[in-house]
Scaffold this motif. Structure first.
Motif, mmCIF file in Angstrom:
data_model
loop_
_atom_site.group_PDB
_atom_site.id
_atom_site.type_symbol
_atom_site.label_atom_id
_atom_site.label_comp_id
_atom_site.label_asym_id
_atom_site.label_seq_id
_atom_site.Cartn_x
_atom_site.Cartn_y
_atom_site.Cartn_z
ATOM 1 N N GLY A 107 0.808 -1.216 0.000
ATOM 2 C CA GLY A 107 0.000 0.000 0.000
ATOM 3 C C GLY A 107 0.839 1.263 0.000
ATOM 4 O O GLY A 107 1.962 1.288 0.507
ATOM 5 N N LYS A 108 0.284 2.327 -0.582
ATOM 6 C CA LYS A 108 0.978 3.610 -0.688
ATOM 7 C C LYS A 108 0.435 4.602 0.340
ATOM 8 O O LYS A 108 -0.705 4.500 0.781
ATOM 9 C CB LYS A 108 0.824 4.183 -2.098
ATOM 10 N N ASN A 109 1.273 5.562 0.701
ATOM 11 C CA ASN A 109 0.859 6.621 1.621
ATOM 12 C C ASN A 109 -0.056 7.602 0.898
ATOM 13 O O ASN A 109 0.326 8.157 -0.130
ATOM 14 C CB ASN A 109 2.080 7.364 2.168
ATOM 15 N N ASN A 110 -1.235 7.805 1.444
ATOM 16 C CA ASN A 110 -2.169 8.739 0.817
ATOM 17 C C ASN A 110 -3.164 9.232 1.872
ATOM 18 O O ASN A 110 -4.192 8.602 2.128
ATOM 19 C CB ASN A 110 -2.910 8.072 -0.339
ATOM 20 N N GLU A 111 -2.843 10.362 2.481
ATOM 21 C CA GLU A 111 -3.648 10.894 3.574
ATOM 22 C C GLU A 111 -5.017 11.382 3.095
ATOM 23 O O GLU A 111 -6.036 11.201 3.781
ATOM 24 C CB GLU A 111 -2.906 12.048 4.242
ATOM 25 N N LYS A 112 -5.075 12.005 1.905
ATOM 26 C CA LYS A 112 -6.338 12.554 1.404
ATOM 27 C C LYS A 112 -7.357 11.448 1.156
ATOM 28 O O LYS A 112 -8.553 11.615 1.429
ATOM 29 C CB LYS A 112 -6.084 13.340 0.121
ATOM 30 N N ILE A 113 -6.889 10.324 0.632
ATOM 31 C CA ILE A 113 -7.795 9.208 0.372
ATOM 32 C C ILE A 113 -8.340 8.649 1.680
ATOM 33 O O ILE A 113 -9.516 8.290 1.792
ATOM 34 C CB ILE A 113 -7.075 8.103 -0.419
ATOM 35 N N LEU A 114 -7.515 8.603 2.702
ATOM 36 C CA LEU A 114 -7.913 8.015 3.973
ATOM 37 C C LEU A 114 -9.049 8.777 4.636
ATOM 38 O O LEU A 114 -9.864 8.193 5.350
ATOM 39 C CB LEU A 114 -6.711 7.960 4.929
ATOM 40 N N ARG A 115 -9.106 10.069 4.435
ATOM 41 C CA ARG A 115 -10.088 10.897 5.135
ATOM 42 C C ARG A 115 -11.505 10.692 4.617
ATOM 43 O O ARG A 115 -12.467 11.036 5.304
ATOM 44 C CB ARG A 115 -9.695 12.370 5.001
ATOM 45 N N ASN A 116 -11.657 10.170 3.429
ATOM 46 C CA ASN A 116 -12.970 9.973 2.821
ATOM 47 C C ASN A 116 -13.259 8.479 2.729
ATOM 48 O O ASN A 116 -12.557 7.740 2.042
ATOM 49 C CB ASN A 116 -13.005 10.618 1.430
ATOM 50 N N LYS A 167 -13.942 7.171 -0.917
ATOM 51 C CA LYS A 167 -12.729 7.137 -1.733
ATOM 52 C C LYS A 167 -11.766 6.061 -1.234
ATOM 53 O O LYS A 167 -11.113 5.383 -2.028
ATOM 54 C CB LYS A 167 -12.044 8.498 -1.716
ATOM 55 N N ARG A 168 -11.684 5.925 0.093
ATOM 56 C CA ARG A 168 -10.781 4.917 0.658
ATOM 57 C C ARG A 168 -11.201 3.517 0.239
ATOM 58 O O ARG A 168 -10.357 2.684 -0.143
ATOM 59 C CB ARG A 168 -10.779 5.033 2.186
ATOM 60 N N THR A 169 -12.502 3.243 0.302
ATOM 61 C CA THR A 169 -13.001 1.931 -0.093
ATOM 62 C C THR A 169 -12.748 1.665 -1.571
ATOM 63 O O THR A 169 -12.291 0.570 -1.951
ATOM 64 C CB THR A 169 -14.506 1.830 0.211
ATOM 65 N N ALA A 170 -13.030 2.662 -2.419
ATOM 66 C CA ALA A 170 -12.804 2.510 -3.855
ATOM 67 C C ALA A 170 -11.317 2.321 -4.154
ATOM 68 O O ALA A 170 -10.944 1.511 -5.013
ATOM 69 C CB ALA A 170 -13.336 3.734 -4.602
ATOM 70 N N TYR A 171 -10.475 3.042 -3.441
ATOM 71 C CA TYR A 171 -9.032 2.927 -3.654
ATOM 72 C C TYR A 171 -8.539 1.524 -3.286
ATOM 73 O O TYR A 171 -7.694 0.946 -3.973
ATOM 74 C CB TYR A 171 -8.307 3.976 -2.811
ATOM 75 N N CYS A 172 -9.098 0.976 -2.210
ATOM 76 C CA CYS A 172 -8.727 -0.386 -1.808
ATOM 77 C C CYS A 172 -9.132 -1.402 -2.880
ATOM 78 O O CYS A 172 -8.410 -2.373 -3.130
ATOM 79 C CB CYS A 172 -9.390 -0.746 -0.481
#
Length: 256
Positions: A93-102, A105-110
Motif C-alpha cells: 500500500g501507498k501513503n495517501n492521507e487525502k484518500i484516507l479521510r474519505n 474514496k478509501r473503499t474505492a481505492y482499496c
C-alpha cells in the motif's frame, strides 16, 4: 524471562498477523464457493462439487470429528499459507492521507489499487519527542530515517520494559490490513461470479449461482473493506505513536 516474552511476542504476531487472517480468508472462500451454486462443478470441470450451507456444516463437523495429526497439519498449513499470501499482497500500500479521510474514496481505492496508509508514521504533534529520542538513540549521528529509528527504538523498549503496546498495535494493524485484502478478493470473486453466472444462466438455464448469497457477499465485503481499512490506518498511527512515546518514557524517565 526476556526470552519468554520475546517468544510470546513472535507467537502473537503469527497468530494475529498470519493465522487468524488465513482462517478468515478461508471462510470467505467457503462462502464464495457456496454462492457459486450449481456453476461450481461446471466452471471447475467437476473439481469443486456444488456446496451449500448444510454440506459446509457437515464437512466442518466431520473434519472436527476426524481431526487427527494429518487433518490438523493440513488445516494449519493451509491457513498459514493463506495468511502469508494476504500479508504479502497487502504490504504494498501507498501513503495517501487525502484518500484516507474519505470513506467512499478509501473503499474505492482499496478495491482498485492497494490499501492506503497515513503519510506520516506517527502523529506530527510528537515531532519534538521524536527528535529528542532520535538524538539519544543515534549518538554517532548516522541520521536515522523512520525505518531505522523504529527498529532501534522497538528493540530498546523490548529490552527495557516489561509492558509495551508496540507489538499489540503492530499485530492489530497487520490483522486489519490482511482482512481488508481478503475482503477485496471476496468482493471481486463474488461480483465476477454474479456477472458470469447471469450470462451463463441465459444460455444454460440449469446452471445458475445463488443470487442472494453472492449479492450479500458483495455488500458484506464492501462493508468489511470500509471498516477494516479505517482500523488499519488508525492502528498504524497508534503503532508509530507508541514507538516514539514509549522509548521517550524509558529514556527520559524522571529519577526517583
Amino acid at each position: 524471562m526476556d526470552q519468554i516474552l520475546s517468544k510470546l511476542t513472535n507467537l502473537g504476531y503469527e497468530v494475529f498477523g498470519i493465522f487468524i487472517p488465513g482462517v478468515i480468508f478461508g471462510l470467505f472462500l467457503l462462502f464464495w464457493w457456496i454462492g457459486l451454486g450449481s456453476i461450481a462443478p461446471y466452471v471447475t470441470n467437476g473439481f469443486l462439487p456444488e456446496m451449500n450451507l448444510s454440506k459446509a456444516a457437515d464437512t466442518i463437523e466431520k473434519f472436527g470429528a476426524r481431526s487427527g495429526i494429518g487433518a490438523a497439519a493440513l488445516f494449519l498449513i493451509s491457513t498459514h499459507f493463506l495468511g502469508h499470501v494476504l500479508q504479502r499482497i497487502s504490504r504494498s500500500g501507498k501513503n495517501n492521507e487525502k484518500i484516507l479521510r474519505n470513506g467512499f474514496k478509501r473503499t474505492a481505492y482499496c478495491l482498485f489499487n492497494n490499501i492506503p496508509k497515513p503519510e506520516e508514521a506517527f502523529d506530527t504533534k510528537l515531532n519534538g519527542i521524536f527528535e529528542k529520542v532520535k538524538q539519544k538513540l543515534d549518538p554517532e549521528k548516522i541520521g536515522f530515517d523512520w525505518t531505522q529509528f523504529y527498529a532501534v527504538a522497538k528493540n530498546y523498549v523490548a529490552r527495557n520494559s516489561s509492558t509495551s503496546l508496540i507489538s499489540t498495535y503492530q499485530n492489530k494493524y497487520t490483522l486489519h490490513r490482511s482482512i481488508t485484502t481478503a475482503a477485496v478478493v471476496l468482493f471481486w470473486a463474488a461480483l465476477i461470479s454474479l456477472i458470469g453466472g447471469s450470462a451463463m444462466s441465459c444460455y444454460i438455464p440449469e446452471f445458475s449461482p445463488r443470487w442472494g448469497i453472492l449479492s450479500f457477499l458483495i455488500a458484506m465485503s464492501l462493508t468489511v473493506v470500509w471498516a477494516s481499512s479505517d482500523s488499519y490506518a488508525y492502528n498504524w498511527m497508534l503503532f508509530g505513536n507508541s514507538v516514539v512515546t514509549e522509548s521517550y518514557s524509558i529514556l527520559f524517565e524522571p529519577k526517583k
